[in-house]
Design a protein around this motif. Structure first.
Motif, PDB file in Angstrom:
ATOM      1  N   GLU A 181       2.513   4.845 -13.574  1.00 45.14           N
ATOM      2  CA  GLU A 181       1.326   4.022 -13.409  1.00 45.14           C
ATOM      3  C   GLU A 181       0.734   4.146 -12.004  1.00 45.14           C
ATOM      4  N   VAL A 182       1.495   4.762 -11.093  1.00 38.32           N
ATOM      5  CA  VAL A 182       1.058   4.894  -9.696  1.00 38.32           C
ATOM      6  C   VAL A 182       0.793   6.342  -9.308  1.00 38.32           C
TER       7      VAL A 182
ATOM      8  N   ASN B 269       3.701  -2.419   3.757  1.00 42.33           N
ATOM      9  CA  ASN B 269       3.531  -3.781   3.243  1.00 42.33           C
ATOM     10  C   ASN B 269       2.332  -4.423   3.908  1.00 42.33           C
TER      11      ASN B 269
ATOM     12  N   GLU C 120      -2.884   0.816  -4.136  1.00 41.10           N
ATOM     13  CA  GLU C 120      -2.434  -0.568  -3.959  1.00 41.10           C
ATOM     14  C   GLU C 120      -1.995  -1.124  -5.316  1.00 41.10           C
ATOM     15  N   PRO C 121      -0.835  -0.678  -5.770  1.00 41.23           N
ATOM     16  CA  PRO C 121      -0.364  -1.083  -7.100  1.00 41.23           C
ATOM     17  C   PRO C 121      -0.017  -2.568  -7.148  1.00 41.23           C
ATOM     18  N   PRO C 122       0.009  -3.134  -8.354  1.00 44.76           N
ATOM     19  CA  PRO C 122       0.389  -4.538  -8.494  1.00 44.76           C
ATOM     20  C   PRO C 122       1.853  -4.752  -8.115  1.00 44.76           C
ATOM     21  N   VAL C 123       2.171  -5.971  -7.767  1.00 44.10           N
ATOM     22  CA  VAL C 123       3.523  -6.308  -7.338  1.00 44.10           C
ATOM     23  C   VAL C 123       4.558  -5.968  -8.409  1.00 44.10           C
ATOM     24  N   GLU C 124       4.171  -5.969  -9.654  1.00 44.23           N
ATOM     25  CA  GLU C 124       5.092  -5.644 -10.746  1.00 44.23           C
ATOM     26  C   GLU C 124       5.591  -4.197 -10.660  1.00 44.23           C
ATOM     27  N   ALA C 125       4.856  -3.339  -9.980  1.00 44.95           N
ATOM     28  CA  ALA C 125       5.229  -1.928  -9.860  1.00 44.95           C
ATOM     29  C   ALA C 125       6.101  -1.644  -8.635  1.00 44.95           C
ATOM     30  N   ALA C 126       6.388  -2.661  -7.844  1.00 39.56           N
ATOM     31  CA  ALA C 126       7.097  -2.459  -6.576  1.00 39.56           C
ATOM     32  C   ALA C 126       8.445  -1.754  -6.748  1.00 39.56           C
TER      33      ALA C 126
ATOM     34  N   GLU D 295      -2.970   4.856  -7.961  1.00 42.99           N
ATOM     35  CA  GLU D 295      -3.119   3.473  -7.517  1.00 42.99           C
ATOM     36  C   GLU D 295      -2.530   3.339  -6.116  1.00 42.99           C
TER      37      GLU D 295
ATOM     38  N   ARG E 206       0.860  -1.181   0.000  1.00 46.88           N
ATOM     39  CA  ARG E 206       0.000   0.000   0.000  1.00 46.88           C
ATOM     40  C   ARG E 206       0.899   1.234   0.000  1.00 46.88           C
TER      41      ARG E 206
END
Length: 65
Positions: A22-23, A64, A39-45, A37, A2
């Motif tokens: 994207e975030v 987290n 709560e972005p997807p894990v790919e954006a971490a 976003e 988050r």
């Protein structure tokens, strides 16, 4: 993951938008960043963590879940 953005601390540098578009985005009227976003997807971490590192105002934090 988050993401939290403290908008009052934002100095409108746009660094977060450049590394994680994207975030994050910026308001047109004053350039202050806002979240696209929370709560972005894990790919954006990696991009989100880079945004935290480059934010000159330390206005971004990651929680987290």
């Amino acid at each position: 993951m988050r993401v939290e953005l403290d908008e009052p601390k934002c100095v409108a540098s746009g660094q977060c938008v450049m590394v994680a578009p994207e975030v994050f985005d910026q308001r047109e009227e004053d350039g202050i960043a806002f979240l696209l976003e929370a709560e972005p997807p894990v790919e954006a971490a990696d991009d989100v963590h880079e945004a935290v590192a480059v934010c000159p105002a330390a206005a971004i934090r990651v929680l987290n879940q």
